[in-house]
Design an enzyme around this catalytic site. Structure first.
Site, PDB file in Angstrom:
ATOM      1  N   ALA A  75       7.094   0.141   2.026  1.00  0.00           N
ATOM      2  CA  ALA A  75       6.293  -0.061   0.808  1.00  0.00           C
ATOM      3  C   ALA A  75       6.231   1.253   0.033  1.00  0.00           C
ATOM      4  O   ALA A  75       6.175   2.328   0.632  1.00  0.00           O
ATOM      5  CB  ALA A  75       4.894  -0.516   1.175  1.00  0.00           C
ATOM      6  N   LYS A  76       6.248   1.152  -1.283  1.00  0.00           N
ATOM      7  CA  LYS A  76       6.148   2.375  -2.087  1.00  0.00           C
ATOM      8  C   LYS A  76       4.665   2.622  -2.357  1.00  0.00           C
ATOM      9  O   LYS A  76       4.124   2.204  -3.376  1.00  0.00           O
ATOM     10  CB  LYS A  76       6.941   2.205  -3.381  1.00  0.00           C
ATOM     11  CG  LYS A  76       7.592   3.503  -3.825  1.00  0.00           C
ATOM     12  CD  LYS A  76       8.668   3.274  -4.856  1.00  0.00           C
ATOM     13  CE  LYS A  76       9.125   4.571  -5.467  1.00  0.00           C
ATOM     14  NZ  LYS A  76       9.927   5.403  -4.568  1.00  0.00           N
ATOM     15  N   CYS A  77       4.007   3.242  -1.390  1.00  0.00           N
ATOM     16  CA  CYS A  77       2.570   3.493  -1.525  1.00  0.00           C
ATOM     17  C   CYS A  77       2.289   4.986  -1.443  1.00  0.00           C
ATOM     18  O   CYS A  77       2.989   5.725  -0.764  1.00  0.00           O
ATOM     19  CB  CYS A  77       1.778   2.716  -0.466  1.00  0.00           C
ATOM     20  SG  CYS A  77       2.170   3.116   1.234  1.00  0.00           S
TER      21      CYS A  77
END
Ligand SMILES: *Cc1c(COP(=O)(O)O)cnc(C)c1O
Length: 364
Positions: free
Chosen positions: A202-204
């Site tokens: 995830a791009k978090c």
């Protein structure tokens, strides 16, 4: 509730940056420090769904001190660029892939999905309003940063019931001042980036927060970037803090670590695999161990390695260091295959070559 064709209200900035000042900024914008006059905003609440879509003056946002994002880091983002094509049109590169990945990240972070068309339209509208902010510096582009965070004022641990989605734009020059020099990597033997079942794909923001101490360790050892190994065996090369990694072999084949939850599915990674295969090259998505990397670099079986991502596109890897010693890749500079497929990608992005895969999305 969310409608299929979102309409964004336009509230123009009453105090845009003066033309002369803007021209000065655009001649040498650097990376991520200059911003345009406007931003896109869409609000979400469980009760109303997505609503209040607008393009408005870029300004600080006020948040309740109890806003969930400030405590539990429920936040995701994307990063893509708009380029200027030869005919002057601005165009995004594979924005539909960013829209899909944004929703994959949202799902992992227990956030509401944003309709893909809202994501795409927010960017198109914002780029149109701020199109005069395209940098004049050679190799410049608009770096577009969509993001979403939990805005509900509540200290209980649960998915927020309110969110803000925003898009800001930063006019940028080349990521590196003089093209792409080969970078040196530090192998983190202590810290990992992602574990199976975690948020690695995830791009978090949280992934970046936890990578900073490893990056600081890399700097302390005189290296440009950290490279992470897998969490279970500390053996398999995964990726850099914000870039995927490729290995190039003497036989002409390429290899990159397989996706599978702990690696961010880069759009640059995917595009380069496609372009290499178009050329007839073999591309393997298979695990590669640090010991094998060292051995192959020493024997000459491995000739090049590079990192890739939207911000810097393709960056050759010159040296790899760890407490066990260091090794060089090839001649320690950019290799032929790396330079060639990078050029192929850049030419498509900037409209200097045909776009056989339909990756270029014009903003009229
Ligand atoms: C964004 C990102 C990448 C690169 O993805 P692109 O879509 O190519 O920009 C690679 N690794 C991490 C950890 C990232 O956050």
């Amino acid at each position: 509730m969310a409608s299929a064709t979102p309409s964004f209200a336009l509230e123009r900035s009453a105090q845009p940056v003066a033309v002369a000042e803007r021209a000065k900024l655009l001649a040498d914008p650097g990376f991520g420090r200059v911003f345009t006059d406007h931003m896109a905003v869409v609000r979400y609440s469980d009760a109303k769904g997505w609503h209040d879509a607008k393009i408005t003056a870029r300004k600080p946002i006020s948040l309740d001190p109890a806003a969930a994002v400030l405590h539990y880091a429920q936040e995701i983002f994307e990063g893509l660029k708009a380029y200027r094509l030869a005919d002057g049109t601005l165009a995004m590169f594979r924005p539909d892939a960013n829209a899909r990945r944004f929703n994959a990240s949202a799902e992992r972070l227990a956030m509401p999905k944003l309709p893909e068309e809202t994501f795409l339209e927010s960017i198109r509208q914002l780029v149109r309003v701020d199109r005069d902010w395209f940098p004049t510096v050679e190799g410049g582009s608009l770096y577009i940063r969509p993001f979403m965070f939990a805005s509900e004022a509540f200290l209980g641990v649960k998915p927020s019931s309110e969110y803000l989605y925003l898009v800001i734009i930063s006019p940028v020059g080349g990521y590196f001042k003089s093209g792409a020099p080969a970078v040196s990597l530090w192998i983190s033997q202590h810290y990992t980036r992602a574990a199976p079942g975690g948020t690695g794909a995830a791009k978090c923001g949280g992934n970046y927060a936890s990578s900073l101490v490893a990056q600081a360790e890399a700097s302390k050892h005189g290296c440009d970037q950290v490279v992470f190994l897998d969490a279970a065996e500390h053996r398999w090369v995964e990726e850099l803090g914000g870039m995927n990694v490729f290995f190039v072999f003497k036989d002409g084949s390429l290899q990159t670590p397989p996706l599978g939850g702990t690696i961010l599915p880069g759009i640059t990674r995917n595009s380069l695999m496609t372009l290499a295969r178009d050329e007839g090259l073999t591309v393997r998505e298979e695990p590669y161990s640090i010991d094998q990397w060292r051995a192959d670099a020493a024997s000459g079986k491995l000739t090049e390695a590079f990192a890739c991502g939207t911000a810097a596109v393709v960056t050759p890897i010159g040296t790899v260091k760890s407490p066990d010693g260091e090794f060089k890749i090839g001649a320690g500079g950019p290799g032929q295959t790396t330079s060639r497929i990078k050029q192929k990608l850049v030419d498509i992005q900037r409209g200097a070559a045909p776009d056989p895969h339909g990756w270029v999305s014009r903003i009229d």
